[in-house]
Design a protein around this motif. Structure first.
Motif, mmCIF file in Angstrom:
data_model
loop_
_atom_site.group_PDB
_atom_site.id
_atom_site.type_symbol
_atom_site.label_atom_id
_atom_site.label_comp_id
_atom_site.label_asym_id
_atom_site.label_seq_id
_atom_site.Cartn_x
_atom_site.Cartn_y
_atom_site.Cartn_z
ATOM 1 N N ILE A 249 -15.945 -25.485 78.570
ATOM 2 C CA ILE A 249 -15.639 -26.895 79.003
ATOM 3 C C ILE A 249 -16.452 -27.717 77.933
ATOM 4 O O ILE A 249 -15.997 -28.927 77.451
ATOM 5 C CB ILE A 249 -15.921 -27.217 80.336
ATOM 6 C CG1 ILE A 249 -14.947 -26.075 81.168
ATOM 7 C CG2 ILE A 249 -15.911 -28.607 81.018
ATOM 8 C CD1 ILE A 249 -15.209 -26.321 82.814
ATOM 9 N N ASP A 250 -17.728 -27.418 77.883
ATOM 10 C CA ASP A 250 -18.528 -28.343 76.861
ATOM 11 C C ASP A 250 -18.006 -28.424 75.693
ATOM 12 O O ASP A 250 -18.093 -29.195 75.020
ATOM 13 C CB ASP A 250 -19.786 -27.710 76.930
ATOM 14 C CG ASP A 250 -20.636 -28.032 78.342
ATOM 15 O OD1 ASP A 250 -20.128 -28.840 79.102
ATOM 16 O OD2 ASP A 250 -21.772 -27.354 78.590
ATOM 17 N N GLN A 251 -17.425 -27.327 74.957
ATOM 18 C CA GLN A 251 -16.973 -27.120 73.555
ATOM 19 C C GLN A 251 -15.667 -27.979 73.781
ATOM 20 O O GLN A 251 -15.303 -28.669 72.705
ATOM 21 C CB GLN A 251 -16.652 -25.860 73.120
ATOM 22 C CG GLN A 251 -17.922 -24.920 72.838
ATOM 23 C CD GLN A 251 -17.517 -23.531 72.933
ATOM 24 O OE1 GLN A 251 -16.450 -23.230 72.450
ATOM 25 N NE2 GLN A 251 -18.638 -22.784 72.403
ATOM 26 N N ILE A 252 -14.858 -27.908 74.623
ATOM 27 C CA ILE A 252 -13.710 -28.764 74.726
ATOM 28 C C ILE A 252 -13.936 -30.320 74.749
ATOM 29 O O ILE A 252 -13.303 -30.907 74.290
ATOM 30 C CB ILE A 252 -12.722 -28.405 75.900
ATOM 31 C CG1 ILE A 252 -12.231 -26.827 75.710
ATOM 32 C CG2 ILE A 252 -11.497 -29.277 75.904
ATOM 33 C CD1 ILE A 252 -11.495 -26.368 77.018
ATOM 34 N N THR A 253 -15.016 -30.398 75.313
ATOM 35 C CA THR A 253 -15.392 -31.902 75.629
ATOM 36 C C THR A 253 -16.139 -32.473 74.179
ATOM 37 O O THR A 253 -15.675 -33.641 73.716
ATOM 38 C CB THR A 253 -16.594 -32.135 76.372
ATOM 39 O OG1 THR A 253 -16.236 -31.535 77.617
ATOM 40 C CG2 THR A 253 -17.089 -33.607 76.675
ATOM 41 N N LEU A 254 -16.674 -31.571 73.616
ATOM 42 C CA LEU A 254 -17.045 -31.997 72.161
ATOM 43 C C LEU A 254 -15.816 -32.224 71.014
ATOM 44 O O LEU A 254 -15.951 -33.055 70.460
ATOM 45 C CB LEU A 254 -18.084 -30.747 71.469
ATOM 46 C CG LEU A 254 -19.531 -30.713 72.383
ATOM 47 C CD1 LEU A 254 -20.321 -29.501 71.703
ATOM 48 C CD2 LEU A 254 -20.180 -32.049 72.301
ATOM 49 N N GLY A 255 -14.982 -31.126 71.362
ATOM 50 C CA GLY A 255 -13.690 -31.182 70.209
ATOM 51 C C GLY A 255 -12.953 -32.659 70.568
ATOM 52 O O GLY A 255 -12.290 -33.321 69.744
ATOM 53 N N THR A 256 -12.985 -32.876 71.772
ATOM 54 C CA THR A 256 -12.145 -34.224 72.391
ATOM 55 C C THR A 256 -12.706 -35.236 71.905
ATOM 56 O O THR A 256 -12.146 -36.284 71.301
ATOM 57 C CB THR A 256 -11.961 -34.159 73.731
ATOM 58 O OG1 THR A 256 -11.398 -32.839 74.255
ATOM 59 C CG2 THR A 256 -11.252 -35.297 74.082
ATOM 60 N N ARG A 261 -13.181 -39.742 67.871
ATOM 61 C CA ARG A 261 -13.951 -40.448 66.850
ATOM 62 C C ARG A 261 -12.699 -40.412 65.353
ATOM 63 O O ARG A 261 -12.463 -41.525 64.804
ATOM 64 C CB ARG A 261 -15.284 -39.804 66.342
ATOM 65 C CG ARG A 261 -16.229 -40.166 67.225
ATOM 66 C CD ARG A 261 -17.521 -39.452 66.787
ATOM 67 N NE ARG A 261 -17.482 -38.095 66.566
ATOM 68 C CZ ARG A 261 -18.044 -37.345 67.266
ATOM 69 N NH1 ARG A 261 -18.540 -37.401 68.742
ATOM 70 N NH2 ARG A 261 -18.043 -36.063 67.255
ATOM 71 N N ALA A 262 -12.269 -39.320 65.120
ATOM 72 C CA ALA A 262 -11.163 -39.254 64.017
ATOM 73 C C ALA A 262 -10.174 -40.207 64.190
ATOM 74 O O ALA A 262 -9.541 -40.686 63.499
ATOM 75 C CB ALA A 262 -10.636 -37.942 63.843
ATOM 76 N N ALA A 263 -9.613 -40.097 65.218
ATOM 77 C CA ALA A 263 -8.537 -41.288 65.519
ATOM 78 C C ALA A 263 -9.172 -42.479 65.503
ATOM 79 O O ALA A 263 -8.493 -43.448 64.954
ATOM 80 C CB ALA A 263 -8.042 -41.030 67.004
#
Length: 320
Positions: A249-256, A261-263
């Motif tokens: 869940i933490d990794q998914i949060t970081l990826g999101t 930021r990229a968007a």
């Protein structure tokens, strides 16, 4: 002479024996106790009560009746004088009542204590204290006898009415109906017995296999419940792992967050440039369109350039 002496001796012997018997009777019947005199006045009858009748305090003999007469103060009342042992616990709550002994009809005086003191009665002409005398149960029964006889007569009359010819016929019909109802009940009982034997007994016989199946089903449900409990435990462990720090869940949060930021960067930097390039391309396309339109209208542009060619002979605006 000898016969007279024998008769004299026999007479003297008889007198001596009689004197001895009288003395013995006096000695046996002597009473050294001290007594106190009381009077009782009642309007009820005192049948069966005689002088020398016993006086008992709660069943214990404490004295005797000494006199029975009429009360000079109240006409029609019977006055009873009793002698009571001074050791008897006579108190302001003590009252008297006539008691009767068995089927002999002999009466005696019973003394007892009430819960509350009675009003003190004034002494009679003799000056002796008086005790309250309550009506005896026999006297109450005698007073109620006329009313009881009236009720008995009324009950007898009603019984005679109840047992009249018409009511007897109705009673006979009712008994006949009851007999028919009893027969119907017997028939119903037989039908119930047949129903129990033919239908209920097989159903009861089928109950043990059904209970066995139900027991097996319950065991299966218990096993399934155990499996569900194990699955719930595994799900709990998986949830703990997902929620752990650095987990999925933490990794998914970081990826999101990185994607966000990229968007944002694409929207703030790249997209404006693309928009400007699109505008330039649109202007170039419009200019190219105008040029193609001009070439289509005036193909001579490739030869004479963009200047306007003067009209020739026969053309509008020709000037020689």
């Amino acid at each position: 002479m000898e016969n007279k002496s024998h008769a004299l001796a026999a007479g003297i012997f008889v007198l001596v024996v009689a004197a001895m018997l009288a003395g013995l009777a006096v000695w046996l019947t002597r009473d050294n106790a001290n007594y106190e005199q009381y009077e009782l006045s009642t309007r009820d009858g005192v049948s069966g009560l005689q002088p020398q009748a016993a006086v008992r305090y709660k069943g214990v003999a404490v004295g005797k009746v000494t006199r029975i007469g009429f009360d000079p103060q109240v006409t029609g009342n019977v006055l009873i004088r009793i002698a009571v042992n001074e050791q008897a616990p006579i108190s302001p709550t003590t009252f008297a009542v006539l008691g009767y002994q068995g089927v002999t009809g002999l009466a005696h005086v019973l003394l007892d204590d009430a819960e509350k003191p009675y009003p003190e009665l004034p002494p009679g002409p003799s000056g002796l204290p008086r005790l309250p005398l309550k009506p005896s149960p026999f006297g109450k029964l005698a007073e109620q006898a006329p009313a009881i006889l009236t009720q008995v007569e009324e009950a007898t009359r009603r019984i005679n009415q109840l047992l009249g010819d018409g009511n007897q016929q109705k009673l006979t019909e009712a008994l006949s109906n009851i007999g028919q109802a009893a027969g119907s009940v017997n028939t119903l009982t037989q039908r119930l017995d047949a129903t129990v034997t033919q239908r209920l007994d097989p159903a009861l016989a089928a109950l043990p296999p059904l209970a066995s199946d139900a027991r097996q089903t319950l065991q299966s449900l218990q096993q399934a419940g155990a499996g569900v409990s194990a699955l719930a435990a595994d799900l709990g462990k998986t949830t703990q792992r997902l929620n752990a720090e650095g987990g999925a869940i933490d990794q998914i949060t970081l990826g999101t967050q990185s994607l966000a930021r990229a968007a944002d960067q694409f929207s703030n930097t790249t997209l404006p440039r693309v928009n400007r390039a699109a505008d330039d391309t649109s202007r170039a396309a419009r200019q190219l369109g105008r040029a193609a339109g001009g070439i289509t209208d005036n193909p001579q542009l490739f030869i004479y350039g963009s200047g306007r060619v003067p009209p020739g002979p026969g053309e509008a605006g020709f000037a020689p």
